[in-house]
Motif scaffolding. Structure first.
Motif, mmCIF file in Angstrom:
data_model
loop_
_atom_site.group_PDB
_atom_site.id
_atom_site.type_symbol
_atom_site.label_atom_id
_atom_site.label_comp_id
_atom_site.label_asym_id
_atom_site.label_seq_id
_atom_site.Cartn_x
_atom_site.Cartn_y
_atom_site.Cartn_z
ATOM 1 N N SER A 26 41.922 13.217 19.055
ATOM 2 C CA SER A 26 41.790 12.924 17.695
ATOM 3 C C SER A 26 41.774 11.645 17.236
ATOM 4 O O SER A 26 41.104 11.131 16.199
ATOM 5 N N GLU A 27 42.397 10.793 18.082
ATOM 6 C CA GLU A 27 42.448 9.105 17.723
ATOM 7 C C GLU A 27 41.508 8.517 18.818
ATOM 8 O O GLU A 27 41.226 9.009 20.041
ATOM 9 N N PRO A 28 41.087 7.451 18.452
ATOM 10 C CA PRO A 28 40.245 6.551 19.332
ATOM 11 C C PRO A 28 40.809 6.026 20.232
ATOM 12 O O PRO A 28 42.066 5.591 20.608
ATOM 13 N N LEU A 29 40.330 6.021 21.672
ATOM 14 C CA LEU A 29 41.046 5.835 22.906
ATOM 15 C C LEU A 29 40.678 4.516 23.331
ATOM 16 O O LEU A 29 39.279 4.133 23.144
ATOM 17 N N GLN A 30 41.549 3.641 23.901
ATOM 18 C CA GLN A 30 40.974 2.214 24.048
ATOM 19 C C GLN A 30 41.144 1.781 25.585
ATOM 20 O O GLN A 30 42.252 1.822 26.157
ATOM 21 N N TYR A 31 40.047 1.527 25.975
ATOM 22 C CA TYR A 31 40.260 1.372 27.664
ATOM 23 C C TYR A 31 38.647 0.450 27.815
ATOM 24 O O TYR A 31 37.872 0.247 27.005
ATOM 25 N N GLN A 32 38.680 -0.287 28.851
ATOM 26 C CA GLN A 32 37.594 -0.932 29.460
ATOM 27 C C GLN A 32 36.858 -0.057 30.442
ATOM 28 O O GLN A 32 37.431 0.850 31.165
ATOM 29 N N ALA A 33 35.366 -0.403 30.659
ATOM 30 C CA ALA A 33 34.704 0.332 31.663
ATOM 31 C C ALA A 33 35.515 -0.151 33.000
ATOM 32 O O ALA A 33 35.280 -1.242 33.177
ATOM 33 N N GLY A 34 35.803 0.884 33.869
ATOM 34 C CA GLY A 34 36.221 0.793 35.260
ATOM 35 C C GLY A 34 37.872 0.814 35.409
ATOM 36 O O GLY A 34 38.139 0.627 36.399
ATOM 37 N N GLN A 35 38.423 1.015 34.198
ATOM 38 C CA GLN A 35 39.820 1.381 34.322
ATOM 39 C C GLN A 35 40.117 2.928 34.459
ATOM 40 O O GLN A 35 39.244 3.741 34.473
ATOM 41 N N ASP A 95 42.889 -3.490 36.598
ATOM 42 C CA ASP A 95 42.278 -4.982 36.431
ATOM 43 C C ASP A 95 40.787 -4.840 37.051
ATOM 44 O O ASP A 95 40.162 -6.103 36.828
ATOM 45 N N ALA A 96 40.367 -4.052 37.514
ATOM 46 C CA ALA A 96 38.784 -4.038 38.042
ATOM 47 C C ALA A 96 37.973 -3.409 37.081
ATOM 48 O O ALA A 96 36.920 -2.724 37.566
ATOM 49 N N PHE A 97 38.021 -3.932 35.671
ATOM 50 C CA PHE A 97 37.172 -3.342 35.008
ATOM 51 C C PHE A 97 35.907 -4.396 34.683
ATOM 52 O O PHE A 97 36.076 -5.436 35.364
ATOM 53 N N LEU A 98 34.855 -4.018 34.208
ATOM 54 C CA LEU A 98 33.440 -4.632 33.904
ATOM 55 C C LEU A 98 33.855 -6.198 33.355
ATOM 56 O O LEU A 98 34.317 -6.115 32.083
ATOM 57 N N GLN A 99 33.322 -7.159 33.982
ATOM 58 C CA GLN A 99 33.542 -8.512 33.552
ATOM 59 C C GLN A 99 32.200 -9.142 33.042
ATOM 60 O O GLN A 99 31.298 -8.739 33.170
#
Length: 233
Positions: A26-35, A95-99
């Motif tokens: 129900s709440e926004p989820l915060q993450y980076q592409a590749g996590q 830490d291997a997310f899109l740079q």
């Protein structure tokens, strides 16, 4: 980092012993592409799974889980999801997310390591990146490349997206690339590999061999990303 109880919206079989799970919050989820997320199974028992969805889908998490009853590590997670319709997850790790980059990008997936690559390639589309983006997906059989049609469609819609399925052995009717997936990458870009950013997910042994071979071909160490490298010497 967020710890959230997620609702299981759906579990579907996408290939032999591979399941796609859609989790919602129900709440926004915060993450980076590749996590990746850690599924909480109990005190001190957290199990990592790559997030396949793009951060632009902020209330949804997609996972691809390879699971068989003999492998309790993944099967138990699937069983809890089926039985309760709920799961607790820590979001997000890795830490291997899109740079940020203007360099061409190569995404390499072995098996369900595709979930990592899927998150990144869809985020590249969402960000309207214009450089060439190549996704190489290696598997033993075409049936294990379970989103081939979707990726072919994505490539047809975006001139800078290129999809390369790679079969370990192929067969007499297979016209595509064969062999080790990272070797297929080297065959295509060895001469200009230093110009690329490369992201990789799959078995640790695959990641280690790829790292060594890419370094020998001239790829700078800071241009290679993969969660496996946090655990490999």
């Amino acid at each position: 980092m967020q710890t959230q109880q997620l609702h299981v919206e759906s579990i579907s079989t996408v290939a032999n012993d591979v399941y796609k799970i859609i989790l919602t919050c129900s709440e926004p989820l915060q993450y980076q592409a590749g996590q990746y997320c850690m599924i909480v199974m109990g005190e001190g028992d957290c199990r990592p799974f790559s997030i396949a969805s793009s951060p632009s889908e902020s209330n949804k998490i997609e996972l691809h889980i390879g699971a068989v009853p003999a492998n309790a590590y993944a099967w138990d997670v699937l069983s809890v999801m089926r039985e309760t319709g709920l799961i607790t997850a820590q979001i997000a790790h890795g830490d291997a997310f899109l740079q940020p980059t203007s360099q061409p990008i190569v995404l390499i997936a072995g098996g369900t390591g595709y979930s990592y690559a899927k998150s990144i390639i869809h985020e590249c589309v969402a960000q309207q990146l214009t450089q060439d983006i190549h996704l190489y997906w290696g598997a033993k059989s075409l049936e294990q490349i379970y989103e081939a049609d979707e990726l072919s469609a994505l490539a047809s819609q975006h001139a800078n997206i290129h999809f390369h399925p790679v079969l370990e052995h192929g067969g007499k009717d297979w016209q595509g690339k064969t062999g080790l997936v990272h070797q297929a990458v080297l065959t295509d870009i060895a001469d200009e590999i230093a110009e690329y950013q490369i992201y990789i997910a799959g078995p640790f042994a695959m990641a280690k061999v790829a790292r060594d071979d890419f370094a020998a071909a001239g790829l700078p160490s800071d241009a290679l990303f993969g969660d496996a490298y946090a655990f490999l010497d």
